[in-house]
Design an enzyme around this catalytic site. Structure first.
Site, PDB file in Angstrom:
ATOM      1  N   SER A  25     -19.003 -40.410  33.480  1.00  0.00           N
ATOM      2  CA  SER A  25     -17.659 -39.888  33.243  1.00  0.00           C
ATOM      3  C   SER A  25     -17.693 -38.698  32.273  1.00  0.00           C
ATOM      4  CB  SER A  25     -16.773 -41.033  32.761  1.00  0.00           C
ATOM      5  OG  SER A  25     -15.455 -40.793  33.135  1.00  0.00           O
TER       6      SER A  25
ATOM      7  N   HIS B 191     -14.481 -46.400  39.417  1.00  0.00           N
ATOM      8  CA  HIS B 191     -15.067 -45.601  38.347  1.00  0.00           C
ATOM      9  C   HIS B 191     -15.826 -46.535  37.400  1.00  0.00           C
ATOM     10  CE1 HIS B 191     -15.035 -42.031  35.790  1.00  0.00           C
ATOM     11  NE2 HIS B 191     -14.640 -42.764  34.765  1.00  0.00           N
TER      12      HIS B 191
END
Ligand code: GCU
Length: 426
Positions: free
Chosen positions: A264, A405
């Site tokens: 990320s 994610h």
């Protein structure tokens, strides 16, 4: 008030609630038409051939553009490295690992800011081993329940589900991120794992650059970085290079075979670290999205404006000039990946992580291909996004896995295989 009205809340996968604007496009048919800057054409229009011209002219030009327009220029390497072993080396993980903790002083001298490296080595290593180097989000103690990891005392985002209270880690934070850090598997495969809390370098919030590493480099009278000077991502990447300075001195690790990895925001950081520091032998971007592996011009999921509004400290001041003006950027993120050429790079997406634009990540990987080819290497090798769960590519490898994610077992299995191939000649 206006921001309040346009913000929706979704559950963030770091365990907290993350804000997501309502004006976000998830409709492929609404992706605007765009033309990507050609990595093999100089700003003045000259074609970049042969390979030597990439190295001597175009690569420095692109690097400078990313430095001055996107991430910001970072200071040079300090002239010396200063470190202190604060624990170990000692046996850990039921005898399978050797754990060491090292404070690395960021200014290269025995004072000033420092970051703590947590190092696990395979206990059975007979010589220097290759390593994965990765920043973490919630302190070194969050990556594994090992009770002897020193608890971070640094400022942290207040995610109570992760055991963070009053912006500080508590005992409840031990091992909360362990699912993302398969330490036993990594060492059993013959690699070291080195991790650092990103907030040791710069805490992840917008305080006008008063804390963290930035003020240590202000000139007389300077109170914040200039518009082309480093933001937080560049500072984190610079910190990764300082970790590598230390690893060069630790003869248990083969510093010529260090893979830099991140998830990320820390995936954006890993790519920038590998772009700016060619000592990194391999780079892995896990779900890095906007300002990482995803093409900005697609405006799918998170956009330049979204990210600059929500995280004004991540990029340099000049990057704000491109809010809703992506086509004016002299670069796009395929050129960030190209800066890593000809070294191996892995770009990984997750199917449900639309905020990070999986297709934009694939396309950036693919459009880095011409630079890899010019340098005699193969890129992703396919024109279309591969099926979910099917990695593709040689020196530029890409996958989109099922799910959200996150960093999963699937991801690490793929990274270890990739590292075996490129760092161990397997
Ligand atoms: C936010 C941000 C992303 C970032 C992510 C993360 O969602 O918008 O750009 O990648 O946080 O780092 O977890």
């Amino acid at each position: 008030m206006r921001t309040m009205l346009t913000i929706g809340l979704i559950l963030g996968l770091t365990g907290g609630v993350r804000a997501q604007p309502r004006d976000v496009n998830y409709d492929e048919s609404k992706v605007p038409a765009y033309v990507l800057p050609d990595p093999l054409v100089m700003v003045d229009g000259r074609a970049v051939t042969p390979a030597e011209m990439w190295r001597s002219e175009r690569r420095p030009e692109i690097l400078r553009l990313f430095e001055t327009r996107v991430y910001g220029r970072a200071p040079a390497r300090p002239s010396q490295t200063h470190f202190e072993v604060i624990s170990g080396p000692e046996t850990a993980l039921s005898g399978r690992a050797i754990r060491t903790e090292v404070d690395v002083y960021l200014l290269g001298e025995a004072a000033g800011p420092k970051m703590t490296l947590l190092i696990y080595l395979p206990a059975n290593a007979t010589g220097p081993v290759p390593a994965f180097l990765a920043l973490n989000f919630f302190g070194n103690q969050s990556i594994h329940p090992d009770p002897r990891i020193t608890m971070s005392t640094a400022w942290m985002r207040p995610v109570s589900a992760n055991g963070i209270r009053n912006n500080r880690a508590t005992e409840a934070s031990r091992g909360v991120q362990a699912s993302r850090w398969p330490v036993e598997t990594i060492i059993s495969r013959g690699y070291a794992l080195v991790t650092i809390y990103c907030g040791d370098i710069d805490p992840d919030y917008d305080d006008g650059f008063q804390n963290g590493i930035h003020p240590h480099f202000y000139r007389d009278g300077q109170t914040r970085p200039a518009a082309d000077e480093w933001g937080t991502i560049a500072a984190w990447a610079w910190g990764l290079s300082r970790a590598l300075d230390y690893l060069e001195l630790d003869d248990r690790i083969d510093h010529g075979r260090v893979a830099v990895m991140g998830h990320s925001r820390l995936g954006k950081t890993a790519l920038w670290a590998a772009a700016t520091d060619e000592r990194f032998a391999l780079a892995i971007s896990n779900n890095s999205g906007c300002g990482g592996a995803a093409l900005s011009r697609r405006r799918y999921g998170e956009t330049v404006k979204h990210i600059n509004d929500a995280m004004p400290h991540w990029f340099c001041g000049n990057f704000k000039l491109y809010n809703d003006r992506e086509s004016a950027l002299p670069v796009d993120q395929h050129m960030l990946i190209a800066l890593i050429a000809p070294r191996p790079v892995y770009i990984a997406s997750a199917e449900k992580d639309r905020w990070a634009d999986p297709k934009g990540e694939f396309l950036a990987a693919r459009h880095a291909g011409p630079v890899y080819r010019l340098l005699g290497e193969r890129g992703v090798g396919v024109e279309q996004m591969p099926e979910v769960g099917k990695p593709v590519g040689e020196m530029v490898r890409y996958h989109v896995r099922a799910g959200e994610h996150d960093v999963t077992t699937f991801d690490w299995r793929a990274y270890l295989q990739f590292a075996d191939r490129h760092l161990k000649g397997g």
